[in-house]
Design a protein around this motif. Sequence first.
Motif, PDB file in Angstrom:
ATOM      1  N   SER A  33      -1.587   0.566  38.460  1.00  0.00           N
ATOM      2  CA  SER A  33      -0.688   1.499  38.246  1.00  0.00           C
ATOM      3  C   SER A  33       0.446   1.542  37.171  1.00  0.00           C
ATOM      4  O   SER A  33       0.421   2.335  36.190  1.00  0.00           O
ATOM      5  N   LEU A  34       0.773   0.335  37.288  1.00  0.00           N
ATOM      6  CA  LEU A  34       1.614   0.008  35.792  1.00  0.00           C
ATOM      7  C   LEU A  34       0.597  -0.224  34.512  1.00  0.00           C
ATOM      8  O   LEU A  34       1.336   0.332  33.401  1.00  0.00           O
ATOM      9  N   LYS A  35      -0.590  -0.504  34.716  1.00  0.00           N
ATOM     10  CA  LYS A  35      -1.576  -0.398  33.493  1.00  0.00           C
ATOM     11  C   LYS A  35      -1.681   1.198  33.004  1.00  0.00           C
ATOM     12  O   LYS A  35      -1.760   1.241  31.875  1.00  0.00           O
ATOM     13  N   ILE A  36      -1.711   2.041  33.928  1.00  0.00           N
ATOM     14  CA  ILE A  36      -1.968   3.444  33.497  1.00  0.00           C
ATOM     15  C   ILE A  36      -0.582   3.965  32.758  1.00  0.00           C
ATOM     16  O   ILE A  36      -0.831   4.605  31.808  1.00  0.00           O
ATOM     17  N   VAL A  37       0.439   3.524  33.227  1.00  0.00           N
ATOM     18  CA  VAL A  37       1.818   3.731  32.580  1.00  0.00           C
ATOM     19  C   VAL A  37       2.133   3.057  31.144  1.00  0.00           C
ATOM     20  O   VAL A  37       2.246   4.007  30.294  1.00  0.00           O
ATOM     21  N   GLU A  38       1.528   1.850  31.221  1.00  0.00           N
ATOM     22  CA  GLU A  38       1.409   1.116  29.660  1.00  0.00           C
ATOM     23  C   GLU A  38       0.551   1.833  28.821  1.00  0.00           C
ATOM     24  O   GLU A  38       0.811   1.724  27.747  1.00  0.00           O
ATOM     25  N   LEU A  39      -0.526   2.548  29.238  1.00  0.00           N
ATOM     26  CA  LEU A  39      -1.664   3.090  28.411  1.00  0.00           C
ATOM     27  C   LEU A  39      -0.818   4.381  28.035  1.00  0.00           C
ATOM     28  O   LEU A  39      -1.373   5.280  27.290  1.00  0.00           O
ATOM     29  N   ILE A  94      -8.933  -4.630  35.717  1.00  0.00           N
ATOM     30  CA  ILE A  94      -7.862  -3.495  35.630  1.00  0.00           C
ATOM     31  C   ILE A  94      -7.897  -3.050  34.163  1.00  0.00           C
ATOM     32  O   ILE A  94      -7.575  -1.518  33.896  1.00  0.00           O
ATOM     33  N   ASP A  95      -8.267  -3.521  33.088  1.00  0.00           N
ATOM     34  CA  ASP A  95      -8.438  -3.045  31.685  1.00  0.00           C
ATOM     35  C   ASP A  95      -9.442  -2.041  31.421  1.00  0.00           C
ATOM     36  O   ASP A  95      -9.356  -1.262  30.560  1.00  0.00           O
ATOM     37  N   GLU A  96     -10.290  -1.875  32.327  1.00  0.00           N
ATOM     38  CA  GLU A  96     -11.364  -0.771  32.571  1.00  0.00           C
ATOM     39  C   GLU A  96     -11.014   0.477  32.642  1.00  0.00           C
ATOM     40  O   GLU A  96     -11.529   1.415  32.211  1.00  0.00           O
TER      41      GLU A  96
END
Length: 104
Positions: A33-39, A94-96
């Motif tokens: 979820s945090l990765k999606i925000v970061e993107l 997660i990076d995918e």
Amino acid sequence: MTHKEKIEHWIPPIWHSDFGDPEAAFQLLKSISLKIVELGFAYDFELDCYEEGYMRVEVKDEQSIRFDIHVMDSENLKIGLFFQDGEEYYIHHIDEIGKYLKSV
């Protein structure tokens, strides 16, 4: 149990040990979820512990739920993305996530 707080303030669920350790799946859901925000995606996230032993994150825009994120296997890092149009994808890192959200 549903959490609508900011992702950083989510609290892991507690359930009977027969259902496994929720901490690993919780941390994966929080991290993705945090990765999606970061993107840079402007979604709302809702952690949903809909049944003892099960949790997901509902990813929403201003109109509807776009997709759900489920941890299928926390030991082997298998994460399921289930889109409302019936598409589903499985990622192992997660990076995918970015390549599946670019077309959303």
